[in-house]
Design an enzyme around this catalytic site. Structure first.
Site, PDB file in Angstrom:
ATOM      1  CG  ASP A   1     -19.346 -29.445  44.999  1.00 29.34           C
ATOM      2  OD1 ASP A   1     -18.617 -29.959  45.865  1.00 29.34           O
ATOM      3  OD2 ASP A   1     -19.198 -29.652  43.782  1.00 29.34           O
ATOM      4  CG  HIS A   2     -15.548 -27.448  44.932  1.00 31.61           C
ATOM      5  ND1 HIS A   2     -14.252 -27.644  45.335  1.00 31.61           N
ATOM      6  CD2 HIS A   2     -15.889 -28.543  44.220  1.00 31.61           C
ATOM      7  CE1 HIS A   2     -13.820 -28.802  44.880  1.00 31.61           C
ATOM      8  NE2 HIS A   2     -14.794 -29.385  44.209  1.00 31.61           N
TER       9      HIS A   2
ATOM     10  N   GLY B   1     -13.839 -33.404  35.788  1.00 31.72           N
ATOM     11  CA  GLY B   1     -14.246 -33.443  34.377  1.00 31.72           C
ATOM     12  C   GLY B   1     -13.673 -34.643  33.637  1.00 31.72           C
TER      13      GLY B   1
ATOM     14  N   GLY C   1     -14.537 -35.700  40.859  1.00 28.85           N
ATOM     15  CA  GLY C   1     -14.019 -35.926  39.511  1.00 28.85           C
ATOM     16  C   GLY C   1     -14.079 -37.382  39.094  1.00 28.85           C
ATOM     17  CB  ALA C   2     -16.099 -40.200  40.114  1.00 24.91           C
ATOM     18  CB  SER C   3     -17.251 -37.584  34.962  1.00 26.27           C
ATOM     19  OG  SER C   3     -18.386 -37.080  35.607  1.00 26.27           O
TER      20      SER C   3
HETATM   21 ZN    ZN Z   1     -15.052 -31.074  43.090  1.00 26.69          ZN
END
Ligand code: ZN
Length: 290
Positions: free
Chosen positions: A81-82, A181, A212-214
């Site tokens: 990731d990233h 987040g 960022g779906a949290s």
């Molecule tokens: Zn991300």
């Protein structure tokens, strides 16, 4: 088993559901994510990448995630990731990662294209696929910061089409109001923009990725799934579940000096939180991928 290729992503994009990308930091998070995929019988992507490497060590975490995925009955991708570092990308590809994310979103457009193109070239040699990002996301990968979305950094549909054509990238992470987040106020996605991006990268189909779906309201999430989003990164929810289980278990663990009971509670909480997310990401596809 290791989930190779983009078929599962493309199927998800067409069916209006999505694969979750869950960040793994250590043994217990890898175990929890793997157990959730096995219980749900659905493909899942374990994201063991740059920032968790700082905690666990790159070799150790890479091998752990690849071993767990390779020996599971569930279909599990292992994803970097990233990453902004081509050496790191190469190391993960050589270890056997099924996909990598090259993050040039902080760079000027032409430089993002150049970096992404190079990552795609390297990934092709290893049979892996590449996710890139266009537009920048506010917030932090590992800590919730109450960041506020800025319209200026949102993904432009025309640029998305140009970017995909120039790089040959397999999946595209977009900025459409999403934030890394948990946030203080519910996030609203720009679904019109998302639909325009989806339309711009439909032939050939490039699945979209939502980071960022949290804590994203479920109607926003399902709106995204109906507009080409086929991979959804969820991290903060699993971290919070882990921490809450740890807090609850700590008194009894302390009384018996039973550290394993603490880790086991964290692992099970990650599994349960991941299962909940998997259900949320499959609104119209129950059993379709079982
Ligand atoms: Zn991300």
């Amino acid at each position: 088993m290791l989930l190779h290729g983009t078929e599962a992503l493309k199927e998800a994009a067409a069916a209006g559901h999505a694969l979750p990308g869950f960040v793994a930091y250590n043994l217990e998070t890898v175990q929890g994510i793997t157990a959730a995929a096995e219980t749900a019988g659905r493909p899942v992507i374990i994201q063991a990448g740059s920032s968790p490497f700082k905690h666990a060590g790159r070799e150790a975490l890479m091998r752990l995630a690849l071993h767990a995925a390779g020996h599971s009955a569930a279909r599990l991708g292992v994803h970097l990731d990233h990453s902004r570092d081509l050496d790191e990308i190469t190391a993960c590809l050589e270890a056997g990662y099924t996909s990598v994310m090259v993050d040039g979103s902080h760079l000027p457009f032409a430089e993002n294209i150049a970096l992404t193109k190079e990552a795609v070239r390297r990934a092709r040699d290893h049979g892996a696929w590449v996710e890139a990002e266009l537009g920048a996301l506010p917030g932090d990968e590992d800590v919730s910061t109450n960041a506020v979305a800025h319209t200026a950094a949102m993904t432009d549909p025309q640029q998305a089409a140009e970017f995909v054509a120039a790089t040959g990238v397999d999946a595209l992470a977009v900025a459409v109001g999403n934030v890394h987040g948990f946030t203080q106020h519910p996030v609203r996605l720009d679904l019109e923009r998302l639909a325009a991006i989806h339309e711009a990268v439909t032939v050939p189909l490039v699945p979209l990725v939502l980071h960022g779906a949290s804590g994203l309201p479920v109607e926003e999430l399902h709106g995204a799934l109906a507009r080409g989003v086929a991979k959804v990164n969820v991290n903060a929810e699993l971290r919070r579940a882990y921490l809450e289980a740890t807090r609850e278990t700590l008194p009894s663990a302390l009384s018996g000096s039973n550290v394993v009971s603490l880790w086991a509670a964290g692992r099970d909480a990650v599994r349960d939180a991941a299962l909940e997310v998997i259900g949320r990401l499959s609104p119209r596809a129950e059993g379709a991928d079982a």
